[in-house]
Scaffold this motif. Structure first.
Motif, PDB file in Angstrom:
ATOM      1  N   ALA A  49     -20.396 -47.723 -29.086  1.00 43.31           N
ATOM      2  CA  ALA A  49     -20.768 -49.131 -29.199  1.00 43.31           C
ATOM      3  C   ALA A  49     -19.771 -49.923 -30.041  1.00 43.31           C
ATOM      4  N   ARG A  50     -18.940 -49.254 -30.843  1.00 48.29           N
ATOM      5  CA  ARG A  50     -18.001 -49.965 -31.715  1.00 48.29           C
ATOM      6  C   ARG A  50     -16.633 -50.174 -31.079  1.00 48.29           C
ATOM      7  N   SER A  51     -16.425 -49.602 -29.911  1.00 41.98           N
ATOM      8  CA  SER A  51     -15.125 -49.721 -29.257  1.00 41.98           C
ATOM      9  C   SER A  51     -15.105 -50.939 -28.346  1.00 41.98           C
ATOM     10  N   THR A  52     -14.105 -51.784 -28.512  1.00 45.22           N
ATOM     11  CA  THR A  52     -13.950 -52.979 -27.687  1.00 45.22           C
ATOM     12  C   THR A  52     -12.555 -52.995 -27.072  1.00 45.22           C
ATOM     13  N   VAL A  53     -12.340 -53.932 -26.162  1.00 45.55           N
ATOM     14  CA  VAL A  53     -11.002 -54.092 -25.575  1.00 45.55           C
ATOM     15  C   VAL A  53      -9.981 -54.346 -26.679  1.00 45.55           C
ATOM     16  N   GLY A  54     -10.368 -55.116 -27.674  1.00 48.86           N
ATOM     17  CA  GLY A  54      -9.454 -55.431 -28.769  1.00 48.86           C
ATOM     18  C   GLY A  54      -9.084 -54.233 -29.603  1.00 48.86           C
ATOM     19  N   THR A  55     -10.048 -53.356 -29.882  1.00 50.20           N
ATOM     20  CA  THR A  55      -9.737 -52.171 -30.688  1.00 50.20           C
ATOM     21  C   THR A  55      -8.975 -51.145 -29.867  1.00 50.20           C
ATOM     22  N   MET A  56      -9.312 -51.021 -28.586  1.00 44.76           N
ATOM     23  CA  MET A  56      -8.641 -50.024 -27.745  1.00 44.76           C
ATOM     24  C   MET A  56      -7.165 -50.364 -27.549  1.00 44.76           C
ATOM     25  N   THR A  57      -6.871 -51.637 -27.335  1.00 44.17           N
ATOM     26  CA  THR A  57      -5.490 -52.051 -27.090  1.00 44.17           C
ATOM     27  C   THR A  57      -4.741 -52.354 -28.377  1.00 44.17           C
ATOM     28  N   GLU A  58      -5.443 -52.209 -29.523  1.00 43.28           N
ATOM     29  CA  GLU A  58      -4.872 -52.421 -30.847  1.00 43.28           C
ATOM     30  C   GLU A  58      -4.388 -53.849 -31.065  1.00 43.28           C
ATOM     31  N   VAL A  59      -5.027 -54.799 -30.344  1.00 48.08           N
ATOM     32  CA  VAL A  59      -4.758 -56.214 -30.619  1.00 48.08           C
ATOM     33  C   VAL A  59      -5.570 -56.661 -31.825  1.00 48.08           C
ATOM     34  N   GLY A  78       3.010 -65.754 -40.609  1.00 51.51           N
ATOM     35  CA  GLY A  78       2.146 -65.377 -39.498  1.00 51.51           C
ATOM     36  C   GLY A  78       2.890 -65.127 -38.198  1.00 51.51           C
ATOM     37  N   GLY A  79       4.104 -65.636 -38.070  1.00 53.73           N
ATOM     38  CA  GLY A  79       4.855 -65.533 -36.828  1.00 53.73           C
ATOM     39  C   GLY A  79       5.007 -64.120 -36.290  1.00 53.73           C
ATOM     40  N   PRO A  80       5.408 -63.133 -37.110  1.00 50.34           N
ATOM     41  CA  PRO A  80       5.553 -61.763 -36.593  1.00 50.34           C
ATOM     42  C   PRO A  80       4.256 -61.192 -36.031  1.00 50.34           C
ATOM     43  N   ALA A  81       3.134 -61.496 -36.685  1.00 54.91           N
ATOM     44  CA  ALA A  81       1.843 -60.993 -36.176  1.00 54.91           C
ATOM     45  C   ALA A  81       1.503 -61.653 -34.848  1.00 54.91           C
ATOM     46  N   VAL A  82       1.771 -62.963 -34.734  1.00 56.96           N
ATOM     47  CA  VAL A  82       1.500 -63.661 -33.473  1.00 56.96           C
ATOM     48  C   VAL A  82       2.366 -63.084 -32.353  1.00 56.96           C
ATOM     49  N   SER A  83       3.630 -62.825 -32.633  1.00 57.03           N
ATOM     50  CA  SER A  83       4.530 -62.257 -31.613  1.00 57.03           C
ATOM     51  C   SER A  83       4.044 -60.907 -31.132  1.00 57.03           C
ATOM     52  N   ALA A  84       3.602 -60.064 -32.080  1.00 57.79           N
ATOM     53  CA  ALA A  84       3.107 -58.741 -31.698  1.00 57.79           C
ATOM     54  C   ALA A  84       1.837 -58.855 -30.855  1.00 57.79           C
ATOM     55  N   ALA A  85       0.937 -59.773 -31.243  1.00 62.79           N
ATOM     56  CA  ALA A  85      -0.296 -59.957 -30.484  1.00 62.79           C
ATOM     57  C   ALA A  85      -0.005 -60.482 -29.084  1.00 62.79           C
ATOM     58  N   LYS A  91      -5.444 -48.208 -20.258  1.00 59.71           N
ATOM     59  CA  LYS A  91      -4.707 -47.039 -20.746  1.00 59.71           C
ATOM     60  C   LYS A  91      -3.222 -47.178 -20.429  1.00 59.71           C
ATOM     61  N   THR A  92      -2.920 -47.675 -19.221  1.00 56.67           N
ATOM     62  CA  THR A  92      -1.524 -47.855 -18.812  1.00 56.67           C
ATOM     63  C   THR A  92      -0.834 -48.883 -19.701  1.00 56.67           C
ATOM     64  N   VAL A  93      -1.553 -49.958 -20.035  1.00 57.50           N
ATOM     65  CA  VAL A  93      -1.003 -51.024 -20.875  1.00 57.50           C
ATOM     66  C   VAL A  93      -0.546 -50.463 -22.216  1.00 57.50           C
ATOM     67  N   ARG A  94      -1.322 -49.538 -22.772  1.00 55.39           N
ATOM     68  CA  ARG A  94      -0.958 -48.973 -24.072  1.00 55.39           C
ATOM     69  C   ARG A  94       0.399 -48.281 -24.019  1.00 55.39           C
TER      70      ARG A  94
END
Length: 780
Positions: A69-79, A304-311, A344-347
């Motif tokens: 229940a704690r896993s989301t698209v955001g946590t799985m893709t590490e965004v 904040g720029g580097p974090a935005v670029s990574a996201a 999974k492929t995206v990762r």
């Protein structure tokens, strides 16, 4: 890029995953010291003579993403971690370090729901039947059924005040077990539901109910806290399937009133960037979030720029694979198989590794033809970075991408396991193999003369589940209807959600996994082994358990497994055939019992087709009745004849779905994805109903197997049933009597019926994604 093809069960997965992948991972693990290897998965050496030029393997399989229940698209893709860093640096007022923006950390999660976004509470109106007494079963849950241990703690207890407390004899029961709950006083009701702070005593008999009763003393716990502690606090997902099903009937689940589903505490939610909280960003569709982040002032901020670029880099990869309609807060357990596999492929796309071997298990599963095009771009990108890509696949469009094709066959099961072709796609078309023939020949639309006319309608009105936009639809009755649309358009919501709820009598065959264990076999899964054991027991006057490899008849050497796996401590495990039973699973004395010349091990070694002949003599049901009569003349009872018929009728669907080659005793864990899909289908075909709903039944099926499936669907419709198929396979769409296309796109841009009519009309007049790719398939 190599595509490995072949009919379902031909040995593709055995070659790619059970041999190449396992040996690569096994040898890679050998480079680590022993104290590390002991903490890594153990891999038994596959059976091969030699393997050369292996590179480290990364497996992208079809297993559900899961994660709880704690896993989301955001946590799985590490965004999510990247966005938390962004908020810890740039948000006002700051909540602190990045972990204080995490709903999986006590310092960031909502205290009301512990970061789950939803609360589950026991609904006493659902749990209790007020018109009944405790003795009549007033508590509607199996764990509290009359006679159970939990039930006794309310129906058979008196107060206990310590060593000098009341004796059991003559003591007044805490609750009158014969009084209906509606007649309880407010005090009695409060005590039953929420009481605490005292002890009770009750009579307790030894196991089996024999012997004198002793007195058991326990702390009293009200019904609500006991149920909450036992079934709700661990999380419904932590319960067994059966327990969860019963619990869901008596609980109410809703959005957490404290955080309104945002999962975060008030301090984290108050922290904003340009007016948006972290929960606001996670609730946006990915494509929307990409636009917002790209235009945000913080994107140009040196902090904040580097974090935005990574996201943005990660979010754009998600959008590239056609999942831009997802939100980061969507639980991963709600993703379809195709959505999970693409994530999974995206990762891996963001990885800088090269020289790897990527092994994909049917990556086209759950994908519309449009999305298969996008998938092709991803696979080529992985290859062009300097990697080897190996794909097990049935889809024509994926096969067409191959630089090299390996075709397994020529058939399935014992008739497979051989490389029947190697070469280019063009050479495959001329190869003459089953895959080559079906790849070369493309089917056309079903002739209009063979298209069935609806016998009525099955209406659905104002459907608004998930992304559906107040859809009102009349599903045609008495025909084969294909429901199409891109992934995420709302097909399953409309059919498996709304339609299935409106017509609960429908038989639903979804994409859920076959529940298997190492001891599950086609014989046990299709429920034929119990009647076979009963027939053997009646024939010889012994207990049925003697003929079970999970019970008293099991070989003592291997406990009925047929093999023994030895843990070699600091070496890889080794599996050998049991020397005691020689792999037959049963004790020698059990194998001495025979019926119609066969013992139980002989039956498990039979294929489905051989067993049909054994139990019926011929395939016709009349012949089965004749054989049963003959069996009765030789001393068997009429009951044995009924068991014979039951076995035959349960086996017949396995033959109809093309699994006649399977042996009855083969472990289900050894079957391919397509074989498991069909065995589940066969298991449900003995059920009778007038409406059948199939959710992507072609999953894991070769093009030749799809033809067998279509013949089966035709038989269901011709017998007077309505059949709905949620499907991407264009061969199924061409064969349908009616098509309902959902779209026009995915997520918020989907959820509407954009076409309803015949496949001809879809191909010739419609302007939808499905229509476009159907036209391409028809023109070659």
């Amino acid at each position: 890029m190599t595509v490995v093809t072949g009919v379902s069960g031909s040995g593709k997965s055995s070659l790619v995953f059970d041999t190449l992948a396992v040996e690569s991972q096994r040898q890679l693990n050998e480079v680590f010291p022993w104290f590390v290897r002991n903490r890594l998965p153990r891999h038994e050496r596959p059976k091969f003579e030699f393997v050369e030029n292996l590179t480290p393997a990364i497996i992208v399989d079809q297993k559900p993403v899961g994660g709880g229940a704690r896993s989301t698209v955001g946590t799985m893709t590490e965004v999510n971690p990247v966005l938390r860093v962004l908020f810890s640096r740039c948000a006002e007022p700051s909540a602190g370090l990045s972990h204080q923006y995490s709903f999986n950390d006590p310092q960031g999660m909502c205290p009301g729901c512990q970061g789950l976004g939803r609360t589950v509470r026991l609904d006493t109106d659902k749990l209790l039947d007020e018109s009944k007494s405790l003795n009549e079963g007033a508590i509607r849950h199996p764990a509290f059924a009359v006679g159970t241990n939990y039930w006794k703690r309310y129906a058979e207890v008196t107060r206990y005040d310590g060593p000098a407390g009341p004796a059991w004899e003559g003591a007044e029961l805490l609750f009158d077990p014969d009084k209906p709950l509606r007649d309880y006083s407010p005090h009695e009701r409060e005590l039953l539901l929420y009481g605490a702070g005292f002890r009770t005593q009750r009579p307790h008999r030894p196991h089996g109910g024999q012997g004198p009763a002793s007195i058991a003393v326990n702390d009293y716990e009200g019904l609500v806290p006991r149920f909450t502690r036992r079934f709700i606090e661990p999380g419904l997902e932590a319960l067994s399937e059966r327990e969860r099903k019963h619990a869901e009937r008596v609980v109410s689940e809703g959005v957490c009133p404290s955080c309104q589903g945002a999962r975060l505490n008030a301090r984290a939610l108050a922290s904003r960037i340009e007016g948006r909280s972290l929960a606001d960003l996670c609730a946006m569709e990915v494509r929307e979030l990409v636009e917002w982040l790209a235009d945000a002032k913080v994107a140009h901020d040196p902090v904040g720029g580097p974090a935005v670029s990574a996201a943005l880099a990660a979010l754009r990869r998600i959008d590239t694979v056609g999942l831009g309609y997802l939100t980061l807060d969507r639980p991963t357990r709600t993703l379809s198989g195709g959505e999970g596999q693409r994530l999974k492929t995206v990762r891996h796309l963001g990885s800088s590794l090269t020289g790897m071997t990527y092994l994909f298990d049917e990556p086209s599963v759950g994908l519309h033809a449009r999305d298969v095009d996008r998938l092709g771009g991803l696979l080529r990108a992985l290859r062009d970075k300097g990697n080897t890509v190996v794909i097990v696949e049935h889809d024509r469009d994926v096969i067409a991408l191959a630089d090299h094709v390996v075709d397994m066959g020529p058939g399935a099961g014992a008739q497979g396991g051989t490389v029947v072709f190697e070469g280019s796609v063009a050479q495959l078309e001329r190869s003459g193999t089953v895959t080559g023939e079906h790849f070369r020949k493309r089917s056309g639309l079903k002739p209009s003369a063979r298209r069935r006319t609806p016998t009525g309608t099955l209406p659905v009105r104002n459907a608004s589940l998930h992304n559906l936009h107040e859809v009102s639809m009349d599903f045609p009755a008495g025909v084969l209807t294909a429901v199409t649309g891109v992934a995420g358009s709302g097909k399953s919501s409309l059919v498996a959600g709304v339609f299935a709820s409106a017509y609960p009598e429908a038989i639903i065959l979804d994409q859920s996994a076959v529940g298997i264990s190492p001891r599950s076999t086609p014989a046990t899964y299709t429920d034929i082994w119990d009647p076979i054991r009963r027939m053997f027991a009646r024939e010889h006057g012994v207990e049925p358990g003697l003929f079970s490899f999970n019970s008293t008849g099991a070989c003592s050497g291997c406990q009925g497994r047929g093999t023994i796996t030895m843990d070699m401590a600091f070496m890889d495990p080794v599996t050998t055939v049991c020397e005691v039973c020689e792999g037959r699973r049963f004790r020698d004395d059990v194998l001495s019992y025979r019926m119609a010349g066969k013992n139980v091990a002989d039956l498990l070694a039979m294929t489905v087709d051989e067993a049909l002949e054994h139990f019926a003599g011929r395939d016709e049901p009349d012949a089965l009745a004749d054989r049963s009569d003959r069996a009765g003349q030789t001393g068997q009872t009429g009951q044995t004849g009924q068991e014979n018929r039951r076995v035959w009728r349960r086996l017949r669907p396995l033959h109809e779905v093309g699994l006649g080659y399977l042996t009855l005793g083969r472990p289900l864990s050894h079957l391919s994805g397509g074989e498991r899909q069909r065995i589940k289908l066969a298991h449900r075909l003995h059920e009778t109903g007038s409406i059948y709903v199939f959710d992507e039944p072609t999953t894991g099926l070769h093009m030749a197997d799809v033809a067998t499936l279509l013949a089966l669907l035709d038989r269901l419709v011709d017998a007077g049933n309505t059949v709905l198929v949620v499907e991407h396979d264009l061969d199924v769409v061409k064969h349908a009597d009616h098509v309902i296309d959902v779209g026009p796109d995915a997520g918020a841009n989907g959820g509407r019926v954009v076409f309803s009519g015949t496949p001809e009309a879809l191909a010739h007049t419609a302007d939808t994604h499905t229509a476009e790719y159907l036209r391409r398939a028809l023109t070659g």
